[in-house]
Write an enzyme that holds these catalytic residues in place. Structure first.
Site, mmCIF file in Angstrom:
data_model
loop_
_atom_site.group_PDB
_atom_site.id
_atom_site.type_symbol
_atom_site.label_atom_id
_atom_site.label_comp_id
_atom_site.label_asym_id
_atom_site.label_seq_id
_atom_site.Cartn_x
_atom_site.Cartn_y
_atom_site.Cartn_z
ATOM 1 N N ASP A 74 12.468 -2.342 -18.510
ATOM 2 C CA ASP A 74 12.221 -1.108 -18.312
ATOM 3 C C ASP A 74 13.211 -0.468 -19.504
ATOM 4 O OD1 ASP A 74 14.846 -2.298 -17.050
ATOM 5 O OD2 ASP A 74 15.114 -0.237 -16.507
ATOM 6 N N GLU A 135 16.929 -1.868 -14.841
ATOM 7 C CA GLU A 135 18.345 -2.137 -15.264
ATOM 8 C C GLU A 135 18.905 -0.741 -15.989
ATOM 9 O OE1 GLU A 135 21.595 -3.189 -18.253
ATOM 10 O OE2 GLU A 135 19.708 -2.085 -18.753
#
Length: 384
Positions: A74, A135
């Site tokens: 991500d 994250e």
């Protein structure tokens, strides 16, 4: 089959995987990993007040030493597109650099490690990959639950690498052997609102707030440790929400954050904060303290032969031996550290989260060589 790290990174950048949407990044990795002999498991975690997240666990090999590589696909949103030279999700190569959102943080680490794995014999040892797509935001349904699932299902490891950007200026100039923890809190002081001309009929919370700010921010937490700087508290806001000049506010809040070393735990920090607040004269107000969010614990991986091996590999590839750092913010390594030793080793990071995020293609090739060299030596070593 040998994977080209630049080609893989370009395809990963083309996946607009802003948290928590994987946008095809995990499917792309699945295809590449299965082609080089990995068994891939997709895991979706949800609940705990956060959005559902897709995660990937891959493993290859069944014997020998066990190495875990962890990372995330991500990325943060690109922000104002006018600040970008080109589309952040269309990889662009110019002047020996590869541009795109996630190039530095941290699709490059993932691409380099997968490419390095493709050059390592499948029977060398056991390689595991734990890749999350959460994250950069809540980090609730990502790595923490993924490594817990691994432990519950017997997937243990001897050493772990996280491919977060760890270098300061040059590839290999530093690796992170630990991280400080992060502890945030809010203090609310309730008094009595009133007219400034009649202070005896009110109770102003601001003097108490000011005294608490002083008590928290001028008291030393510690002097640092061998591998960590001194812990530090910063007051980030004091707010009474009072736009009027002739009204004594009825309540006010202050917020703070502590970046702390391995001297402390969240529990001992909470006790320290409560003691500092209790030492202040509340002057008839009510004072409430609350921990904000979930504190991130500090961690320090013990220096070991595996860290020496990684340092040797970095020196062989770059000609420089890395410094051992614990600086920067938090990372998912804090979750992995609860199950085994972990080190962060990745590219140079100054452009991460910025417009025109980029990496040096030479550095990407070098990082792939570092991972490959390290794995060859790691698997050749006897289990301690």
């Amino acid at each position: 089959m040998t994977i080209d790290p630049q080609n893989l990174l370009e395809r990963l950048i083309a996946c607009p995987s802003m948290t928590p949407e994987a946008a095809g990044a995990l499917e792309l990795l699945t295809h590449e990993l299965e082609a080089i002999g990995f068994a891939v498991t997709h895991l979706r975690f949800e609940g705990d007040g956060s959005y559902p997240v897709d995660n990937l666990f891959a493993t290859r090999g069944s014997g020998g030493r066990k190495l875990l590589f962890a990372g995330h696909t991500d990325v943060v949103p690109p922000g104002d597109l006018q600040q970008w030279t080109s589309d952040p999700f269309v990889p662009r190569v110019a002047d020996g650099k590869l541009f795109g959102r996630g190039a530095a943080d941290m699709k490059s680490g993932v691409a380099a490690f997968v490419a390095a794995c493709s050059a390592i014999p499948a029977d060398a040892g056991t390689i595991q990959l734990a890749i999350t797509n959460d994250e950069e935001a809540d980090a609730i349904n990502g790595t923490e639950k993924l490594v817990r699932w691994m432990a519950d299902n017997g997937h243990h490891f001897d050493f772990a690498l996280v491919g977060e950007p760890s270098a300061a200026e040059f590839l290999g100039d530093s690796i992170k052997i630990g991280r400080r923890g992060s502890f945030s809190g809010t203090v609310m002081v309730k008094g009595v609102q009133g007219h400034v001309a009649y202070p005896h009929k009110a109770n102003n919370p601001l003097p108490v707030l000011a005294a608490i700010v002083t008590a928290l921010s001028t008291t030393k937490l510690d002097d640092g440790t061998e591998h960590f700087p001194a812990s530090n508290l910063e007051v980030t806001t004091v707010d009474v929400g009072n736009p009027t000049g002739n009204v004594i506010p009825g309540a006010g809040t202050l917020k703070f954050n502590i970046r702390y070393n391995d001297t402390w735990t969240p529990d001992t920090l909470a006790d320290w904060v409560k003691a500092r607040i209790a030492a202040v004269d509340a002057r008839g107000t009510s004072v409430d303290f609350a921990i904000a969010g979930v504190p991130s614990r500090s961690f320090l991986s013990p220096l070991s032969e595996d860290i020496d091996t990684l340092s040797d590999a970095i020196e062989d590839v770059t000609g420089r031996r890395p410094e051992y750092s614990t600086g920067g913010g938090t990372s998912d390594a804090r979750f992995i550290a609860q199950y085994g030793p972990v080190v962060e080793c990745g590219l140079v990071g100054p452009s991460m989260h910025k417009a025109d995020e980029h990496i040096s293609i030479t550095d990407l090739v070098g990082l792939t060589a570092i991972y490959e060299t390290f794995m060859g030596r790691f698997f050749a070593a006897e289990t301690p």
